[in-house]
Design a protein around this motif. Structure first.
Motif, PDB file in Angstrom:
ATOM      1  N   PRO A   1       0.841  -1.194   0.000  1.00  0.00           N
ATOM      2  CA  PRO A   1       0.000   0.000   0.000  1.00  0.00           C
ATOM      3  C   PRO A   1       0.880   1.250   0.000  1.00  0.00           C
ATOM      4  O   PRO A   1       1.918   1.276   0.663  1.00  0.00           O
TER       5      PRO A   1
ATOM      6  N   TYR B   1       0.835   5.547   0.306  1.00  0.00           N
ATOM      7  CA  TYR B   1       0.121   6.797   0.552  1.00  0.00           C
ATOM      8  C   TYR B   1       1.159   7.905   0.666  1.00  0.00           C
ATOM      9  O   TYR B   1       1.905   7.946   1.644  1.00  0.00           O
TER      10      TYR B   1
ATOM     11  N   GLU C   1       4.028   8.335  -0.948  1.00  0.00           N
ATOM     12  CA  GLU C   1       5.360   7.753  -0.755  1.00  0.00           C
ATOM     13  C   GLU C   1       6.292   8.082  -1.919  1.00  0.00           C
ATOM     14  O   GLU C   1       7.191   7.313  -2.231  1.00  0.00           O
TER      15      GLU C   1
ATOM     16  N   ASP D   1      -3.304   4.703  -2.145  1.00  0.00           N
ATOM     17  CA  ASP D   1      -4.394   4.984  -1.213  1.00  0.00           C
ATOM     18  C   ASP D   1      -4.708   6.481  -1.201  1.00  0.00           C
ATOM     19  O   ASP D   1      -4.597   7.131  -0.177  1.00  0.00           O
TER      20      ASP D   1
ATOM     21  N   ASN E   1      -8.423   8.287   0.032  1.00  0.00           N
ATOM     22  CA  ASN E   1      -7.671   7.628   1.087  1.00  0.00           C
ATOM     23  C   ASN E   1      -8.611   6.796   1.967  1.00  0.00           C
ATOM     24  O   ASN E   1      -9.535   7.328   2.582  1.00  0.00           O
TER      25      ASN E   1
ATOM     26  N   HIS F   1      -4.633   2.436   5.715  1.00  0.00           N
ATOM     27  CA  HIS F   1      -3.635   1.405   5.484  1.00  0.00           C
ATOM     28  C   HIS F   1      -4.232   0.004   5.330  1.00  0.00           C
ATOM     29  O   HIS F   1      -3.960  -0.696   4.363  1.00  0.00           O
TER      30      HIS F   1
ATOM     31  N   ASP G   1       5.064  -2.912   3.814  1.00  0.00           N
ATOM     32  CA  ASP G   1       4.882  -1.466   3.723  1.00  0.00           C
ATOM     33  C   ASP G   1       5.721  -0.893   2.590  1.00  0.00           C
ATOM     34  O   ASP G   1       6.726  -1.482   2.195  1.00  0.00           O
ATOM     35  N   GLY G   2       5.311   0.271   2.116  1.00  0.00           N
ATOM     36  CA  GLY G   2       6.005   0.876   0.997  1.00  0.00           C
ATOM     37  C   GLY G   2       7.093   1.849   1.413  1.00  0.00           C
ATOM     38  O   GLY G   2       7.696   2.513   0.571  1.00  0.00           O
ATOM     39  N   ASP G   3       7.364   1.955   2.694  1.00  0.00           N
ATOM     40  CA  ASP G   3       8.350   2.948   3.118  1.00  0.00           C
ATOM     41  C   ASP G   3       9.706   2.308   3.383  1.00  0.00           C
ATOM     42  O   ASP G   3      10.579   2.913   3.978  1.00  0.00           O
TER      43      ASP G   3
ATOM     44  N   GLN H   1      10.536   0.139   5.437  1.00  0.00           N
ATOM     45  CA  GLN H   1      10.837  -0.281   6.810  1.00  0.00           C
ATOM     46  C   GLN H   1      10.962  -1.792   6.844  1.00  0.00           C
ATOM     47  O   GLN H   1      11.686  -2.348   7.644  1.00  0.00           O
TER      48      GLN H   1
ATOM     49  N   ARG I   1      12.066   4.227   8.796  1.00  0.00           N
ATOM     50  CA  ARG I   1      11.425   4.685   7.568  1.00  0.00           C
ATOM     51  C   ARG I   1      12.479   5.390   6.718  1.00  0.00           C
ATOM     52  O   ARG I   1      13.230   6.216   7.207  1.00  0.00           O
TER      53      ARG I   1
ATOM     54  N   SER J   1       5.813   9.194   8.944  1.00  0.00           N
ATOM     55  CA  SER J   1       4.825   8.152   9.176  1.00  0.00           C
ATOM     56  C   SER J   1       3.442   8.684   8.834  1.00  0.00           C
ATOM     57  O   SER J   1       3.097   9.815   9.161  1.00  0.00           O
ATOM     58  N   LYS J   2       2.657   7.850   8.141  1.00  0.00           N
ATOM     59  CA  LYS J   2       1.323   8.275   7.759  1.00  0.00           C
ATOM     60  C   LYS J   2       0.330   7.989   8.884  1.00  0.00           C
ATOM     61  O   LYS J   2      -0.848   8.287   8.767  1.00  0.00           O
ATOM     62  N   TYR J   3       0.830   7.367   9.917  1.00  0.00           N
ATOM     63  CA  TYR J   3      -0.035   7.101  11.053  1.00  0.00           C
ATOM     64  C   TYR J   3       0.090   8.247  12.037  1.00  0.00           C
ATOM     65  O   TYR J   3       1.167   8.520  12.547  1.00  0.00           O
TER      66      TYR J   3
HETATM   67  N1  UDP Z   1      -0.478   3.835   4.170  1.00  0.00           N
HETATM   68  C1  UDP Z   1      -1.620   3.788   3.372  1.00  0.00           C
HETATM   69  N2  UDP Z   1      -2.710   4.516   3.742  1.00  0.00           N
HETATM   70  C2  UDP Z   1      -2.748   5.278   4.874  1.00  0.00           C
HETATM   71  C3  UDP Z   1      -1.598   5.273   5.708  1.00  0.00           C
HETATM   72  C4  UDP Z   1      -0.488   4.547   5.318  1.00  0.00           C
HETATM   73  O1  UDP Z   1      -1.633   3.118   2.347  1.00  0.00           O
HETATM   74  O2  UDP Z   1      -3.758   5.904   5.149  1.00  0.00           O
HETATM   75  C5  UDP Z   1       0.704   3.061   3.768  1.00  0.00           C
HETATM   76  C6  UDP Z   1       2.007   3.837   3.778  1.00  0.00           C
HETATM   77  O3  UDP Z   1       2.241   4.446   2.538  1.00  0.00           O
HETATM   78  C7  UDP Z   1       3.023   2.764   4.063  1.00  0.00           C
HETATM   79  C8  UDP Z   1       2.254   1.788   4.955  1.00  0.00           C
HETATM   80  O4  UDP Z   1       0.881   2.035   4.723  1.00  0.00           O
HETATM   81  O5  UDP Z   1       3.428   2.090   2.901  1.00  0.00           O
HETATM   82  C9  UDP Z   1       2.580   1.945   6.420  1.00  0.00           C
HETATM   83  O6  UDP Z   1       2.402   3.276   6.794  1.00  0.00           O
HETATM   84  P1  UDP Z   1       3.423   4.050   7.733  1.00  0.00           P
HETATM   85  O7  UDP Z   1       4.826   3.703   7.347  1.00  0.00           O
HETATM   86  O8  UDP Z   1       3.065   5.467   7.709  1.00  0.00           O
HETATM   87  O9  UDP Z   1       3.072   3.415   9.123  1.00  0.00           O
HETATM   88  P2  UDP Z   1       4.098   3.104  10.326  1.00  0.00           P
HETATM   89  O10 UDP Z   1       5.200   2.282   9.727  1.00  0.00           O
HETATM   90  O11 UDP Z   1       4.559   4.427  10.784  1.00  0.00           O
HETATM   91  O12 UDP Z   1       3.270   2.356  11.318  1.00  0.00           O
END
Ligand code: UDP
Ligand code: MG
Length: 318
Positions: free
Chosen positions: A8, A10, A12, A42, A70, A73, A93-95, A97, A198, A203-205
């Motif tokens: 996913p 968002y 990125e 997303d 949107n 996630h 995840d797409g970041d 991590q 990341r 972070s998108k959260y």
């Molecule tokens: N993401 C998404 N929609 C959202 C929030 C996040 O598709 O509303 C994706 C985001 O691009 C990433 C993955 O979900 O690839 C995890 O998000 P993030 O890294 O922000 O979360 P964290 O690792 O901080 O928990």
């Protein structure tokens, strides 16, 4: 064996080029095929769609599913699972991590006969207060759940086709995928992978989204909070009966009534607080029932982009 990598995305744009490069390298190295990368946009407002569509036009292994806005996630990840066609699906995840280079290690376990290979994070590179919050939430969820949810396992995991089919067939809209993945059963195992920080972007959260996810994890797999209301109520009744007995005893034997305005107010505010608290808990469950009953889909697909000679073409699922 055909591998699908489901991601996913968002906003990125800063991570997409490296993500595509590293995943493509892994797809090249894995035997079998044709493999695919399913990216779900997303509702990004940056150049994510542009970058991935350009890549999809050039590489038949890449599919881009664009959602109409949107949806969050877990919904985006669910969309990616729906569109993945492989015999084995890895969600990540797409970041960056989750290092794509760990995929061969996941496949190793798959070839040993496991249907689900989840990743437990050995080291989180996040601020200490977030790490603490994650630890607490995961342990609380594991405690409350009626199923065995592995602690510290995130979404990064491999699932066999039959597990993905089970998840795709589940009608619920509020999807807590790591819980549903455990719920699906079959043979599951975990491996440890060090989680990177990341790579770019933020972070998108938000804290509230994270809290929402944790509450989802607790409430969708457990009725314990509801039962806690009954248990607390029973305790209050017992306490009240004991106090009534004590009052009668004091009145008849000692000869004076117990007094105490302060105690009265404390008991009153405490008990009404407890009642409102549990009313809130019931409300949480009710809200979830409301959401499920409306029967709206978890996400809406705007379009699916893949190269015309894509070998993994299948009619889009919405
Ligand atoms: N993401 C998404 N929609 C959202 C929030 C996040 O598709 O509303 C994706 C985001 O691009 C990433 C993955 O979900 O690839 C995890 O998000 P993030 O890294 O922000 O979360 P964290 O690792 O901080 O928990
Ligand atoms: Mg992340």
């Amino acid at each position: 064996m055909r591998l699908s990598v489901a991601v996913p995305l968002y906003n990125e744009e800063a991570n997409v080029p490296e993500l595509l490069r590293r995943v493509a390298a892994v797809l090249d190295a894995v035997p079998g095929g044709p493999h695919e990368l399913v990216c779900v946009d997303d509702g990004s407002s940056d150049r994510t769609v542009e970058l991935v569509s350009a890549a999809a036009a050039a590489d038949p292994r890449i599919t881009l599913v664009v959602l109409s806005r949107n949806f969050g996630h877990q919904a985006a990840l669910s969309a990616a699972l729906q569109h993945a066609t492989g015999d084995v699906v890895v969600m990540m995840d797409g970041d960056l991590q989750d290092p794509p280079e760990a995929i061969p290690r996941l496949l190793e376990q798959y070839h040993r006969g496991y249907d689900v290979v989840y990743v437990t994070r050995v080291q989180r590179k996040e601020p200490w207060h977030l790490r603490l919050a994650y630890r607490l939430a995961y342990r609380l969820i594991a405690r409350l759940s009626s199923i065995d949810v592995p602690v510290d396992a995130g979404d990064f995991s491999l699932m066999s086709r039959r597990v993905v089919d089970v998840l795709n067939g589940l009608p619920e809209r509020q999807r807590y995928l790591r819980g549903l993945r455990s719920w699906a059963g079959f043979r599951q195992t975990g491996i440890e992978v060090e989680r990177d920080a990341r790579r770019a972007g933020t972070s998108k959260y938000t804290f509230s989204k994270l809290l929402q996810l944790a509450i989802d994890g607790m409430l969708t797999f457990s009725a314990v909070p509801l039962r806690a209301a009954a248990a607390t109520g029973a305790l209050a009744v017992v306490a009240s009966l004991l106090f009534a007995a004590y009052s009668v005893y004091v009145r008849l034997v000692v000869g004076h009534s117990p007094e105490g305005f302060t105690a009265l107010i404390v008991a009153l505010t405490f008990l009404s607080g407890v009642q409102l608290l549990f009313l809130g808990v019931i409300g949480e469950y009710l809200g979830r029932i409301f959401n499920e009953v409306k029967d709206r889909p978890a996400y809406v697909v705007e379009r699916v982009v893949r190269s015309p000679d894509g070998s993994s073409v299948r009619p889009p699922v919405s």
